[in-house]
Design a protein around this motif. Structure first.
Motif, PDB file in Angstrom:
ATOM      1  N   GLU A   1       0.838  -1.198   0.000  1.00 12.71           N
ATOM      2  CA  GLU A   1       0.000   0.000   0.000  1.00 12.71           C
ATOM      3  C   GLU A   1       0.876   1.252   0.000  1.00 12.71           C
ATOM      4  N   GLU A   2       0.454   2.257  -0.778  1.00 15.49           N
ATOM      5  CA  GLU A   2       1.171   3.543  -0.742  1.00 15.49           C
ATOM      6  C   GLU A   2       1.000   4.180   0.643  1.00 15.49           C
ATOM      7  N   PRO A   3       1.989   4.900   1.117  1.00 15.78           N
ATOM      8  CA  PRO A   3       3.197   5.384   0.423  1.00 15.78           C
ATOM      9  C   PRO A   3       4.397   4.446   0.495  1.00 15.78           C
ATOM     10  N   GLY A   4       4.191   3.172   0.889  1.00 20.86           N
ATOM     11  CA  GLY A   4       5.307   2.240   0.932  1.00 20.86           C
ATOM     12  C   GLY A   4       6.228   2.462   2.110  1.00 20.86           C
ATOM     13  N   LYS A   5       5.642   2.726   3.270  1.00 20.55           N
ATOM     14  CA  LYS A   5       6.435   2.971   4.482  1.00 20.55           C
ATOM     15  C   LYS A   5       6.060   1.973   5.586  1.00 20.55           C
ATOM     16  N   ALA A   6       5.798   0.748   5.200  1.00 21.98           N
ATOM     17  CA  ALA A   6       5.345  -0.258   6.162  1.00 21.98           C
ATOM     18  C   ALA A   6       6.455  -0.642   7.139  1.00 21.98           C
TER      19      ALA A   6
END
Length: 217
Positions: A112-117
């Motif tokens: 999922e955006e923003p890709g900061k998991a």
């Protein structure tokens, strides 16, 4: 006559020098360090190069060696050069294992955006801990989101991979990566056309972990 034939006979070709991971060819073998810093799948193992693959990105290529030992489990090795050179060892895990090692809702946030998991492994049962504890970090943060590349089942070192848009290119994929704070362990994910997904647990190690090289010829 025997003396003359010895003087003018054919000389044996010198044996191929193999002393670095970048020189590995199909059929070569390596022996790894027996240090307990390595997981059991790697510790002291003698591994044979079964195949050589190429990852093609917009501005770079990366060679990958598919290795197998006595256990017949696949180990993926890359020689990586950034600020300094190091080895990258990976093992693939299937969906059932992903479900045991991670919370699936947290895992889904990687895409999922923003890709900061961020990702924290689940507590491991004893049998899983023995197999995976040295492949897993306490927690990870995401460093790549939907990177694009092509996977080639060929060795294209010092060559440009095929560029034919009609099918001669490799298999297109998107890549997602998470790493621990010490930058020693990673989770790498490749999503291919049609949704096929490869999940790898990755371990970064020094070049000295390869103790011996055995050229195939």
């Amino acid at each position: 006559m025997g003396f003359l034939s010895g003087l003018f006979g054919k000389k044996e070709a010198p044996k191929r020098l193999l002393d670095h991971p970048s020189k590995l060819l199909k059929g070569d073998m390596i022996t790894l360090d027996d240090s307990f810093a390595l997981p059991a799948q790697l510790r002291g193992q003698q591994l044979k190069v079964e195949a050589i693959h190429t990852y093609e990105y917009q501005r770079s290529q990366q060679c990958e060696y598919l290795l197998r030992g006595h256990s017949d489990n696949a180990i993926y090795l890359s020689y990586v050069v950034e600020d300094e050179a190091y080895l990258s060892f990976s093992i693939k895990i299937n969906r059932a294992m992903v479900e045991q090692l991670f919370d699936l809702d947290a895992f889904a946030e990687i895409f999922e955006e923003p890709g900061k998991a961020t990702l924290t492994p689940e507590p491991l049962a004893a049998e899983l801990a023995q197999e995976f504890s040295q492949w897993l970090a306490d927690n990870y943060h995401q460093v790549e989101f939907a990177g694009f590349g092509y996977f080639h089942r060929e060795d294209y070192r010092n060559q440009k991979p095929p560029q034919d848009e009609n099918g001669a290119r490799g298999e297109a994929f998107e890549s997602y990566s998470l790493i621990n704070n010490a930058e020693t362990l990673a989770v790498d994910i490749e999503v291919y056309d049609g949704g096929d997904t490869e999940v790898m647990l990755t371990l970064y190690r020094p070049l000295t972990d390869i103790r011996e090289y055995w050229p195939a010829s």
